[in-house]
Write a protein that holds these residues in place. Structure first.
Motif, mmCIF file in Angstrom:
data_model
loop_
_atom_site.group_PDB
_atom_site.id
_atom_site.type_symbol
_atom_site.label_atom_id
_atom_site.label_comp_id
_atom_site.label_asym_id
_atom_site.label_seq_id
_atom_site.Cartn_x
_atom_site.Cartn_y
_atom_site.Cartn_z
ATOM 1 N N LEU A 177 1.295 -46.111 45.011
ATOM 2 C CA LEU A 177 0.580 -46.397 46.014
ATOM 3 C C LEU A 177 -1.094 -46.358 46.332
ATOM 4 O O LEU A 177 -0.740 -44.898 46.937
ATOM 5 N N GLU A 178 -1.055 -46.964 46.386
ATOM 6 C CA GLU A 178 -2.687 -47.030 47.240
ATOM 7 C C GLU A 178 -3.492 -48.201 48.767
ATOM 8 O O GLU A 178 -3.375 -47.787 49.611
ATOM 9 N N LYS A 179 -2.771 -48.650 48.440
ATOM 10 C CA LYS A 179 -3.172 -50.014 49.072
ATOM 11 C C LYS A 179 -2.077 -50.795 49.986
ATOM 12 O O LYS A 179 -1.249 -51.643 48.699
ATOM 13 N N PRO A 180 -0.706 -50.832 50.793
ATOM 14 C CA PRO A 180 0.042 -51.534 50.833
ATOM 15 C C PRO A 180 -0.089 -52.757 51.447
ATOM 16 O O PRO A 180 -1.431 -53.210 51.480
ATOM 17 N N LEU A 181 0.547 -53.531 51.495
ATOM 18 C CA LEU A 181 0.072 -55.496 51.690
ATOM 19 C C LEU A 181 -0.196 -55.199 53.608
ATOM 20 O O LEU A 181 -1.139 -55.792 52.873
ATOM 21 N N PHE A 182 -0.168 -54.095 54.144
ATOM 22 C CA PHE A 182 -0.185 -54.782 55.091
ATOM 23 C C PHE A 182 -1.548 -53.885 56.047
ATOM 24 O O PHE A 182 -2.192 -53.621 56.817
ATOM 25 N N PHE A 183 -2.238 -53.366 54.800
ATOM 26 C CA PHE A 183 -3.318 -52.956 54.908
ATOM 27 C C PHE A 183 -4.494 -53.778 53.805
ATOM 28 O O PHE A 183 -5.341 -53.291 54.960
ATOM 29 N N TYR A 184 -4.259 -55.307 54.389
ATOM 30 C CA TYR A 184 -4.895 -55.899 53.970
ATOM 31 C C TYR A 184 -5.359 -56.757 55.553
ATOM 32 O O TYR A 184 -4.664 -57.060 55.575
ATOM 33 N N PRO A 185 -6.568 -56.987 55.770
ATOM 34 C CA PRO A 185 -6.086 -57.794 56.790
ATOM 35 C C PRO A 185 -6.362 -58.797 56.671
ATOM 36 O O PRO A 185 -5.689 -59.893 57.778
ATOM 37 N N ASP A 186 -6.811 -59.441 56.023
ATOM 38 C CA ASP A 186 -6.011 -60.913 55.444
ATOM 39 C C ASP A 186 -5.486 -60.411 54.319
ATOM 40 O O ASP A 186 -5.293 -61.210 53.394
ATOM 41 N N GLN A 187 -4.099 -60.706 54.869
ATOM 42 C CA GLN A 187 -2.689 -60.675 53.543
ATOM 43 C C GLN A 187 -3.109 -62.218 52.818
ATOM 44 O O GLN A 187 -2.225 -61.610 51.579
ATOM 45 N N SER A 188 -3.790 -62.815 52.655
ATOM 46 C CA SER A 188 -3.758 -63.857 51.891
ATOM 47 C C SER A 188 -4.520 -64.011 50.577
ATOM 48 O O SER A 188 -4.147 -64.618 50.091
ATOM 49 N N LYS A 189 -5.279 -62.835 50.763
ATOM 50 C CA LYS A 189 -6.356 -61.796 49.967
ATOM 51 C C LYS A 189 -5.149 -61.611 48.969
ATOM 52 O O LYS A 189 -6.377 -60.413 48.095
ATOM 53 N N LYS A 195 -0.815 -61.565 44.645
ATOM 54 C CA LYS A 195 0.603 -62.727 44.724
ATOM 55 C C LYS A 195 1.386 -61.728 44.717
ATOM 56 O O LYS A 195 2.441 -62.428 44.787
ATOM 57 N N VAL A 196 1.746 -61.084 43.429
ATOM 58 C CA VAL A 196 3.078 -60.551 43.425
ATOM 59 C C VAL A 196 3.297 -59.773 44.788
ATOM 60 O O VAL A 196 4.139 -59.724 44.891
ATOM 61 N N LEU A 197 1.889 -58.903 45.449
ATOM 62 C CA LEU A 197 2.097 -58.775 46.554
ATOM 63 C C LEU A 197 2.840 -59.577 47.552
ATOM 64 O O LEU A 197 4.519 -59.398 48.705
ATOM 65 N N GLN A 198 2.246 -60.908 48.342
ATOM 66 C CA GLN A 198 2.979 -61.581 48.950
ATOM 67 C C GLN A 198 4.530 -62.183 47.798
ATOM 68 O O GLN A 198 4.674 -62.808 48.827
ATOM 69 N N GLU A 199 4.207 -62.461 47.116
ATOM 70 C CA GLU A 199 5.891 -63.544 46.826
ATOM 71 C C GLU A 199 7.091 -62.446 47.022
ATOM 72 O O GLU A 199 8.258 -62.686 47.099
ATOM 73 N N THR A 200 6.664 -61.114 46.637
ATOM 74 C CA THR A 200 8.139 -60.134 46.854
ATOM 75 C C THR A 200 8.148 -59.928 48.789
ATOM 76 O O THR A 200 8.959 -60.134 48.870
ATOM 77 N N ASP A 201 6.368 -60.155 49.183
ATOM 78 C CA ASP A 201 7.013 -59.993 50.492
ATOM 79 C C ASP A 201 7.782 -60.627 50.680
ATOM 80 O O ASP A 201 8.022 -61.010 51.842
ATOM 81 N N LYS A 202 8.122 -62.153 50.701
ATOM 82 C CA LYS A 202 8.195 -63.345 51.023
ATOM 83 C C LYS A 202 9.824 -63.071 50.819
ATOM 84 O O LYS A 202 10.660 -63.783 51.765
#
Length: 215
Positions: free
Chosen positions: A64-76, A79-86
């Motif tokens: 872990l260096e940058k969790p999904l919620f650290f991305y200002p625009d999570q669409s960027k 993809k693995v983080l976006q799909e798992t988060d869904k």
């Protein structure tokens, strides 16, 4: 009678299958977790659940260096983080399958969970399944998982399904080799279904409280 009542709720025409995400904890060579995950997912599928397995070996998330919620625009985000988060956000319940690493939570499991925001787990129940080759069945890890899952907002049901001597309890395909496996998973899933059904109805009826503001 109690289990039949819970199944009746889940099978109601007004309600779809409960969606359950199963997290597998171990990444060690020769892990027994594959057997346990197969057993758990097969049982859930056979009892009218929509099941998704999240395996850190397949997911291959970095340390872990940058969790999904650290991305200002999570669409960027990757993809693995976006799909798992869904998958996490769409779930009605979670089951965590874990062994012990030095009597504690496996780092790959904590690393996977920590990539996603607590509100995305919250207001759903969780079930804990632990195992070991010894007599304690991973209970020391289970006690720590209960705290971690509570902080994520997906409080664990009261029953913990611990599997001692896992190599004697399941074959390589996840087939149970004793009656305890059948009664143990039934008790856990019966509790999980009741809480998941109740929480789903409440979410649909009134929504969920907003997450607390940072202090």
């Amino acid at each position: 009678m109690y289990r039949a009542y819970v199944r009746q709720l889940a099978m109601s025409k007004k309600e779809a299958k409960l969606k359950v995400v199963v997290f597998l904890g171990s990444t060690r060579e020769g892990r027994m977790g594959d057997r346990v995950a197969k057993f758990v997912t097969k049982y859930l599928e056979s009892t009218n659940h929509d099941v998704h397995l999240i395996d850190p070996v397949q997911l291959k998330l970095p340390l872990l260096e940058k969790p999904l919620f650290f991305y200002p625009d999570q669409s960027k985000a990757p993809k693995v983080l976006q799909e798992t988060d869904k998958l996490i956000q769409d779930a009605d319940a979670f089951v965590v399958v874990s062994c012990e690493y030095n009597h504690s939570i496996p780092p790959a499991l904590a690393n996977t969970l920590d990539h996603f925001a607590p509100p995305h787990f919250a207001w759903r129940p969780s079930g804990i399944v632990t195992y070991s080759p010894g007599q304690f069945g991973g209970m020391r890890c289970a006690m720590q998982l209960r705290c971690m899952l509570g902080e994520l907002g997906c409080l664990s049901v009261s029953n913990i399904f611990g599997i001692p001597k896992v190599h004697e309890a399941l074959d390589e395909e996840g087939k149970p080799l004793n009656d305890y496996m059948k009664t143990g998973i039934n008790t856990l899933v019966t509790q999980l279904d009741w809480h998941a059904t109740a929480m789903k109805r409440q979410r649909e009826a009134v929504g969920v409280p907003p997450p607390p503001k940072p202090v």
